[in-house]
Structures are given as C-alpha cells and as structure tokens.
Design a protein around this motif. Sequence first.
Motif, PDB file in Angstrom:
ATOM      1  N   ASN A 255      37.684  51.424  28.421  1.00  0.00           N
ATOM      2  CA  ASN A 255      38.599  52.546  28.136  1.00  0.00           C
ATOM      3  C   ASN A 255      37.841  53.106  28.107  1.00  0.00           C
ATOM      4  OD1 ASN A 255      41.475  52.040  27.908  1.00  0.00           O
ATOM      5  ND2 ASN A 255      40.510  50.998  26.533  1.00  0.00           N
ATOM      6  N   MET A 256      36.280  53.675  28.315  1.00  0.00           N
ATOM      7  CA  MET A 256      35.830  54.768  28.541  1.00  0.00           C
ATOM      8  C   MET A 256      35.313  54.961  29.961  1.00  0.00           C
ATOM      9  SD  MET A 256      32.170  53.156  26.910  1.00  0.00           S
ATOM     10  CE  MET A 256      31.591  54.575  26.569  1.00  0.00           C
ATOM     11  N   CYS A 257      35.393  56.745  30.183  1.00  0.00           N
ATOM     12  CA  CYS A 257      35.141  57.017  31.850  1.00  0.00           C
ATOM     13  C   CYS A 257      34.515  58.033  31.839  1.00  0.00           C
ATOM     14  CB  CYS A 257      36.676  56.484  32.221  1.00  0.00           C
ATOM     15  SG  CYS A 257      37.631  57.987  31.440  1.00  0.00           S
ATOM     16  N   SER A 258      33.779  58.614  31.300  1.00  0.00           N
ATOM     17  CA  SER A 258      33.832  59.626  31.437  1.00  0.00           C
ATOM     18  C   SER A 258      32.102  59.794  30.214  1.00  0.00           C
ATOM     19  CB  SER A 258      33.743  60.756  30.448  1.00  0.00           C
ATOM     20  OG  SER A 258      34.745  61.181  29.753  1.00  0.00           O
ATOM     21  N   LEU A 259      31.565  61.169  30.050  1.00  0.00           N
ATOM     22  CA  LEU A 259      30.606  61.230  29.404  1.00  0.00           C
ATOM     23  C   LEU A 259      30.796  61.938  27.999  1.00  0.00           C
ATOM     24  CD1 LEU A 259      27.933  63.490  31.432  1.00  0.00           C
ATOM     25  CD2 LEU A 259      28.165  60.916  31.513  1.00  0.00           C
ATOM     26  N   GLU A 260      31.883  62.196  27.540  1.00  0.00           N
ATOM     27  CA  GLU A 260      32.483  62.418  26.421  1.00  0.00           C
ATOM     28  C   GLU A 260      32.901  60.664  25.784  1.00  0.00           C
ATOM     29  OE1 GLU A 260      32.915  64.752  29.217  1.00  0.00           O
ATOM     30  OE2 GLU A 260      32.720  66.231  28.599  1.00  0.00           O
ATOM     31  N   HIS A 261      33.200  60.767  26.438  1.00  0.00           N
ATOM     32  CA  HIS A 261      33.282  59.187  25.716  1.00  0.00           C
ATOM     33  C   HIS A 261      32.197  58.523  25.022  1.00  0.00           C
ATOM     34  CE1 HIS A 261      37.122  58.325  28.611  1.00  0.00           C
ATOM     35  NE2 HIS A 261      37.394  59.073  27.320  1.00  0.00           N
ATOM     36  N   ILE A 262      30.797  58.134  25.758  1.00  0.00           N
ATOM     37  CA  ILE A 262      29.668  58.345  25.739  1.00  0.00           C
ATOM     38  C   ILE A 262      28.933  58.939  23.953  1.00  0.00           C
ATOM     39  CG2 ILE A 262      27.160  57.792  25.691  1.00  0.00           C
ATOM     40  CD1 ILE A 262      27.460  57.259  28.608  1.00  0.00           C
ATOM     41  N   ALA A 294      25.676  48.121  28.167  1.00  0.00           N
ATOM     42  CA  ALA A 294      24.994  48.836  28.641  1.00  0.00           C
ATOM     43  C   ALA A 294      25.879  48.525  30.479  1.00  0.00           C
ATOM     44  CB  ALA A 294      23.766  47.431  28.880  1.00  0.00           C
ATOM     45  N   ARG A 295      26.934  47.569  30.615  1.00  0.00           N
ATOM     46  CA  ARG A 295      27.280  47.423  31.623  1.00  0.00           C
ATOM     47  C   ARG A 295      28.610  48.874  31.864  1.00  0.00           C
ATOM     48  NH1 ARG A 295      28.508  42.358  30.604  1.00  0.00           N
ATOM     49  NH2 ARG A 295      31.070  42.902  29.944  1.00  0.00           N
ATOM     50  N   ARG A 296      28.597  49.223  30.988  1.00  0.00           N
ATOM     51  CA  ARG A 296      29.862  50.597  31.162  1.00  0.00           C
ATOM     52  C   ARG A 296      28.916  51.597  31.447  1.00  0.00           C
ATOM     53  NH1 ARG A 296      33.931  50.473  33.038  1.00  0.00           N
ATOM     54  NH2 ARG A 296      34.835  51.801  31.534  1.00  0.00           N
ATOM     55  N   THR A 297      28.195  51.629  30.185  1.00  0.00           N
ATOM     56  CA  THR A 297      27.350  53.345  30.493  1.00  0.00           C
ATOM     57  C   THR A 297      25.979  53.323  31.661  1.00  0.00           C
ATOM     58  OG1 THR A 297      25.543  52.131  29.010  1.00  0.00           O
ATOM     59  CG2 THR A 297      26.924  53.308  27.990  1.00  0.00           C
ATOM     60  N   GLU A 298      26.204  52.016  32.593  1.00  0.00           N
ATOM     61  CA  GLU A 298      24.837  51.561  33.778  1.00  0.00           C
ATOM     62  C   GLU A 298      26.247  52.469  34.778  1.00  0.00           C
ATOM     63  OE1 GLU A 298      22.849  49.486  36.503  1.00  0.00           O
ATOM     64  OE2 GLU A 298      23.628  49.083  34.464  1.00  0.00           O
ATOM     65  N   THR A 299      27.852  52.635  34.546  1.00  0.00           N
ATOM     66  CA  THR A 299      28.758  52.661  35.791  1.00  0.00           C
ATOM     67  C   THR A 299      28.667  54.569  35.060  1.00  0.00           C
ATOM     68  OG1 THR A 299      29.409  50.294  35.817  1.00  0.00           O
ATOM     69  CG2 THR A 299      30.450  52.183  36.168  1.00  0.00           C
ATOM     70  N   ILE A 300      28.883  54.601  34.243  1.00  0.00           N
ATOM     71  CA  ILE A 300      28.897  56.179  34.156  1.00  0.00           C
ATOM     72  C   ILE A 300      28.395  56.537  34.561  1.00  0.00           C
ATOM     73  CG2 ILE A 300      30.119  57.568  32.458  1.00  0.00           C
ATOM     74  CD1 ILE A 300      31.564  55.620  30.379  1.00  0.00           C
ATOM     75  N   LEU A 301      27.082  56.360  34.046  1.00  0.00           N
ATOM     76  CA  LEU A 301      26.151  57.306  34.711  1.00  0.00           C
ATOM     77  C   LEU A 301      25.346  57.075  35.937  1.00  0.00           C
ATOM     78  CD1 LEU A 301      23.461  56.114  31.241  1.00  0.00           C
ATOM     79  CD2 LEU A 301      24.774  59.071  31.873  1.00  0.00           C
ATOM     80  N   GLY A 302      25.935  56.375  36.146  1.00  0.00           N
ATOM     81  CA  GLY A 302      25.809  56.303  37.987  1.00  0.00           C
ATOM     82  C   GLY A 302      26.468  56.985  38.832  1.00  0.00           C
ATOM     83  N   ALA A 303      27.956  57.772  38.190  1.00  0.00           N
ATOM     84  CA  ALA A 303      28.743  58.453  38.787  1.00  0.00           C
ATOM     85  C   ALA A 303      28.356  59.836  38.538  1.00  0.00           C
ATOM     86  CB  ALA A 303      30.249  57.482  38.574  1.00  0.00           C
ATOM     87  N   GLY A 307      21.862  66.478  35.230  1.00  0.00           N
ATOM     88  CA  GLY A 307      22.026  67.640  35.082  1.00  0.00           C
ATOM     89  C   GLY A 307      22.417  67.361  33.156  1.00  0.00           C
ATOM     90  N   PRO A 308      22.441  68.728  32.501  1.00  0.00           N
ATOM     91  CA  PRO A 308      22.331  68.079  30.966  1.00  0.00           C
ATOM     92  C   PRO A 308      22.890  67.376  30.574  1.00  0.00           C
ATOM     93  CG  PRO A 308      22.196  70.891  32.059  1.00  0.00           C
ATOM     94  CD  PRO A 308      22.085  69.814  32.532  1.00  0.00           C
ATOM     95  N   PRO A 309      24.500  67.530  30.679  1.00  0.00           N
ATOM     96  CA  PRO A 309      25.560  66.459  30.338  1.00  0.00           C
ATOM     97  C   PRO A 309      24.735  65.108  30.503  1.00  0.00           C
ATOM     98  CG  PRO A 309      26.086  67.985  31.145  1.00  0.00           C
ATOM     99  CD  PRO A 309      25.353  68.309  31.643  1.00  0.00           C
ATOM    100  N   ALA A 310      24.372  65.085  31.977  1.00  0.00           N
ATOM    101  CA  ALA A 310      23.589  63.485  31.613  1.00  0.00           C
ATOM    102  C   ALA A 310      23.245  63.401  31.212  1.00  0.00           C
ATOM    103  CB  ALA A 310      23.336  63.084  33.331  1.00  0.00           C
ATOM    104  N   MET A 311      22.272  64.151  30.892  1.00  0.00           N
ATOM    105  CA  MET A 311      20.778  63.795  30.266  1.00  0.00           C
ATOM    106  C   MET A 311      20.726  63.592  28.530  1.00  0.00           C
ATOM    107  SD  MET A 311      18.094  66.861  31.634  1.00  0.00           S
ATOM    108  CE  MET A 311      17.021  66.209  30.705  1.00  0.00           C
ATOM    109  N   VAL A 312      22.151  64.613  27.889  1.00  0.00           N
ATOM    110  CA  VAL A 312      22.521  64.058  26.637  1.00  0.00           C
ATOM    111  C   VAL A 312      23.167  62.808  26.324  1.00  0.00           C
ATOM    112  CG1 VAL A 312      24.086  65.342  24.969  1.00  0.00           C
ATOM    113  CG2 VAL A 312      22.600  66.344  25.848  1.00  0.00           C
ATOM    114  N   ALA A 313      23.521  62.268  27.374  1.00  0.00           N
ATOM    115  CA  ALA A 313      24.671  61.046  27.231  1.00  0.00           C
ATOM    116  C   ALA A 313      23.583  59.485  27.304  1.00  0.00           C
ATOM    117  CB  ALA A 313      25.350  61.068  28.672  1.00  0.00           C
TER     118      ALA A 313
END
Length: 347
Positions: A255-262, A294-303, A307-313
């Motif tokens: 169900n994760m779909c955002s950087l906050e879920h990571i 690995a599959r879920r986080t790759e999809t979220i980071l690719g979309a 920026g700073p939030p993506a780097m933290v994630a």
Amino acid sequence: MTPETPAFSASEGEYSRVRESSNDRGRVERHSTSTDSPVSSNATLVNDEDRLRVEVYKLILSPPNQQTNDPTTTDTQVISSTSQPTFSPFAAPFVPSQTTLYSIPAHPPPALVLQDKPSWLSSFWQGTTTGVYAEQKLHATRMVEARKWSFVDVCSLAHRFSWQCATPDTYGPFARAVYDALNDSCGTWYSSCFCFYLKKGAIESFEYAWSNIDPMKADKDDYTFRISCFVAELYAVDLLSKARVHECFGKVLHNMCSLEHIHILWEMVSRGKESLWQGPKSSQLVTAFTSLFARRTETILGATNTGPPAMVATKEVNDISQMIHNWHNQPSTAISTTQKSIWAYPS
C-alpha cells in the motif's frame, strides 16, 4: 246568567306563563294548576318541550361569559355538595407555546454534572510521557493499584493505547509496564485479557489505517505513522508475535505510495530490532521482504522529482537493506519473557 269561562287546556296556560317569565333570565317558575294532573301524559310531554325551549332561550339571551346589570337576575344553579370539574364549551382553546414545549432548565440536574477525572488517568499520562522505563513501571503500578479493575475496564484500557498512541517512543514500553503490573497485582487472567485486546486493537487499527491510504494526503496522515511505530514497539517489548509483524510489513509494502511511507517503514524496522530477522525460517522472510521492498521503492523513487526528500528516502532505503542484512547474519539472542496467553488468538 253567569258568563261562560273560556276553556283552555293545560298546555295553553303553561305556554303563556312561560312567555311571561321569559324576562326572568335566571329562573323559570311553574305554577301548578288544578287542571295539571300527574297522570296526564299530554301535560307531561308539553311541559318537557317547554323546558327545553326555555333553556335554549336562556343560553341565547344570557351566555355564561356575558355580565348583566339587571337587578332581577338571580342565580338558580344548585351547587352539589360534592363539587366536580365541568367542561365549558365556551372556554378558550389551550394552545401550548414554544416556550412551554421546549423549555430548558437553567441548570442541569445534579446527575448530569460531569465528574472529576479518575485518579488512575493521571498515572497513565505520566507513564506515556516519560522515556525512562523505571518511571514507567512506577506509574503503571500506581495506575493498577488505584482502583479495582474489571474485565471491561481492562479491555478499555488496552484499546486506549491504540486510540491514543501519540508518542511512539514511549507507548510501547509503557504498555509492557502495564502488562507486568496487571500480572503482578491482579493475576494472569487480567494480564492475558489486556495483552489479547492490546494486540487485537493495534492490528485492527493498523490494517484500517493502511487500507484507507489517500495518496494526496499521505504526508499529513500522522495516525498511520504512529500506529505503525506502535505495532513495531509491541514486538520489541515481546507483546506481539513475529508472524504478525511481518504481516504488517506486507501490508505496508503493498500500500505504500509516497516518500513518507518509506520513512514509516524505516521506523518500523528500526524499532522492531534485530530479532525480527533472526531465528528459524528467517531466510525466507528476509528474501521475500527485500525482493518486494526493492520493487516498491524503485517505483516510488522513479516517480519522484529529485530533491532533498528523494535523497533522504534513498538513504533510508539503503539503511533498511543494510540493517536487515547485518541482523540476519547475527546469531539469535531473543528470549521471550511474556507468559503464554490463555487466549488462542492472536498468537
């Protein structure tokens, strides 16, 4: 020769006397005559009809709500020795006002006055706001000894943790302190009830939160973050099984779909500690988790834009993988200190 007296019937004489006495609005007199006979059916019928005429005439000329200045008017009503309420057809209709129907007392009755907070509640708040476990145990003991706990009270207390898990750093350890205090003061029955409903409430709240994820409001969903941390902490204090926590991990990954879920997943792995990835069949758990992760986080980071939030994630993703790998290669040292529950579910 004596002149003949004109003959007249009893009814004619009665009718004339009725007309003469019509001005007397309060009284109707009937003078008996020698011609009226009690056995005369004709006179009786006529007299009854005349009385009705006089009564109707009186109602027309002198209604009860009209006053008269005629000194000759007298009251002929006979008051019974036993007075009874009568219904007047001329009374004004009663129409209740809005004030009468919806009137609210100025002050509530004494039974509705709110009582003071129970004495044990202050110990509850103090125990959930301190991070020192020794103080948590002290407050838990005071809370348990402040009253006599029933089955319903213990169940409500367990659900309170899931509803109000406002401080993830302290609610899990304090729940363990309450469990130990109930076991010491009230016995295994009450501690088992508390543990059962504590796990039940946490898992149901967790599943509901992750089944109603709104991608547009993921960064503002604070309760999903808090209940997820609370579930991991319950495992860390030995109040929730490993199988249940890994089921929660699967719920997050699907169900994760955002950087906050990571970030939420990173918090859960960090709070659950190393024993989650050790023990029998741990290799299958680690392999299944890391592959889907690995599959879920790759999809979220690719979309997500860089920026700073993506780097933290991205850093948190690497940290999760590294922590799991290191913990899995260490020997298992987890020892359960929770007594076996008398309940069969959840395990």
